[in-house]
Enzyme design. Structure first.
Site, PDB file in Angstrom:
ATOM      1  N   CYS B 204      34.698  44.502  43.418  1.00  9.53           N
ATOM      2  CA  CYS B 204      35.145  45.401  42.351  1.00  9.53           C
ATOM      3  C   CYS B 204      34.137  45.426  41.210  1.00  9.53           C
ATOM      4  O   CYS B 204      33.706  46.491  40.772  1.00  9.53           O
ATOM      5  CB  CYS B 204      36.499  44.955  41.797  1.00  9.53           C
ATOM      6  SG  CYS B 204      37.882  45.251  42.909  1.00  9.53           S
ATOM      7  N   CYS B 246      43.461  38.099  39.037  1.00 13.93           N
ATOM      8  CA  CYS B 246      42.602  38.869  39.937  1.00 13.93           C
ATOM      9  C   CYS B 246      42.706  38.351  41.364  1.00 13.93           C
ATOM     10  O   CYS B 246      42.829  39.125  42.308  1.00 13.93           O
ATOM     11  CB  CYS B 246      41.141  38.777  39.482  1.00 13.93           C
ATOM     12  SG  CYS B 246      40.537  40.254  38.655  1.00 13.93           S
TER      13      CYS B 246
END
Lengths: 109, 285
Positions: B204, B246
């Site tokens: 990401c 995350c």
């Protein structure tokens, strides 16, 4: 009384007659809505600030009724047209009866 | 250098390279000045150890104008409610013999610069130290108090205060010497795919920053703004809590807050921000 309640105010230090100023206020407060439940399933009682007022030399600038949907640490920003030097008084009214007050003195420019 | 012109060049290059259409990609070109006083550089050439990124950007540049403006004035920044509480703690005579933070360190301004160098090697302890570990060392070794929880409100408040006095200083974390082993470990974690979704940090925050991940505008995952005030939590969020979030979102079992893995990752990610400036406590989504 809710913990760590601390009013913060930003007001002008000085003004000319008829000048308009932006005021900012923020008070740290959990604003518990009364809708939530704790881990045991019991309702957490409502505890909010339900009214906020601002006066300038006794004259009302703003008077706000606050409802449970208002989020934590309520912040208000508004304008006031000042006739000259004077003193702001900001007041917050808590559900538990506490009243928090902050003042700000404005001098003539 | 003129930032707008610089971005126009890199932006154009990115458009050519990716063939992207005119949708929201990459950081914006706003400039961050806090309290009309502290100029905060929000982009910088990537440090040499980063192979795949040329320019590093603060997460501030990926947020909407409304969120950005909250951070430009301490009165508007909701994190300062918590900083105020930390100032009370700083001055409170809470030690076993009435010590306060202030009785040794005077004002919190004396800590200016510390946030920019952490995590770093602590010679006496013989391990990598974070801000939380320094705070707790003071509490347990010098004040006769219990340690604060790594992610407790008190600790997050205090780390926010200690970050705030370093705002505008460049992040400068050492990557070699005694910290090298931890740094390598952090790098390995950064590039390791975790969880059922098989996502590494890099998938990401390195490969796709600037793009949308559903409704969210991906940043580079820089830590210069930590602890951050997240609007969705209406509270301060620590680095390790964010790491945990995350990794959880990759549907993995996460490392725990304060673990050696997260300390190593904190060090490595901090070093990816070398050249950016301390912004904490910042405001993010």
């Amino acid at each position: 009384m809710a913990d760590n309640v601390k009013p913060r105010v930003r007001a002008p230090r000085s003004t000319a007659a008829g000048e308009t100023h932006t005021l900012k206020t923020l008070i740290s407060h959990p604003m518990e809505s009364g809708q939530r439940k704790d881990s045991d399933g019991n309702t957490i009682p409502r505890s909010i600030i339900h009214r906020f007022t601002c006066e300038f030399d006794g004259e009302t600038v703003i008077d706000v009724t606050m409802e449970p949907a208002i989020s934590t640490n309520p912040y208000f920003e508004f304008e006031a047209k000042l006739p000259g030097a004077g003193e702001f008084v900001f007041t917050w009214y808590d559900d538990d009866g506490s009243v928090y007050t902050e003042t700000a003195t404005v001098e003539a420019a | 250098m003129n930032i707008k012109a610089f971005l126009a060049v890199t932006g154009a290059a990115a458009l050519v390279a990716s063939g992207a259409l005119a949708q929201q990609t990459g950081p914006d070109d706003d400039r961050l000045v806090v309290n009309n006083e502290i100029e905060v550089v929000t982009d910088a050439p990537a440090p040499d150890h980063m192979e795949f990124v040329r320019t590093i950007y603060s997460g501030w540049r990926f947020r909407s104008d409304e969120t950005q403006s909250l951070q430009m004035d301490d009165f508007d920044n909701p994190a300062f409610v918590f900083v105020d509480q930390a100032i009370d703690d700083w001055n409170a005579e809470m030690g076993a013999n009435g010590e306060s933070c202030a009785s040794c360190h005077e004002g919190p301004e004396s800590m200016r610069g510390l946030r920019a160098e952490l995590p770093r090697w602590d010679e006496d302890a013989g391990e990598v130290y974070t801000m939380e570990m320094y705070v707790n060392e003071c509490r347990t070794e010098r004040m006769g108090l219990d340690a604060w929880g790594w992610n407790s409100q008190d600790m997050r408040n205090m780390t926010a205060l200690l970050a705030s006095v370093s705002r505008g200083l460049p992040i400068n974390v050492a990557t070699d010497g005694p910290v090298r082993a931890a740094w390598e470990k952090g790098k390995e974690i950064y590039y390791t795919r975790f969880g059922q979704l098989e996502l590494a940090c890099a998938n990401c925050h390195e490969d796709n920053y600037g793009r949308m991940i559903r409704a969210d505008h991906l940043s580079q995952g820089q830590t210069n703004g930590f602890p951050v005030y997240r609007l969705k939590q209406a509270n301060l969020v620590s680095k390790h809590n964010r790491f945990r979030g995350c990794i959880r979102d990759t549907r993995a079992e996460t490392f725990s807050i304060g673990s050696p893995e997260f300390i190593a990752l904190e060090l490595y990610v901090a070093s990816r921000g070398n050249g950016l400036m301390v912004e904490g406590p910042s405001v993010r989504n």
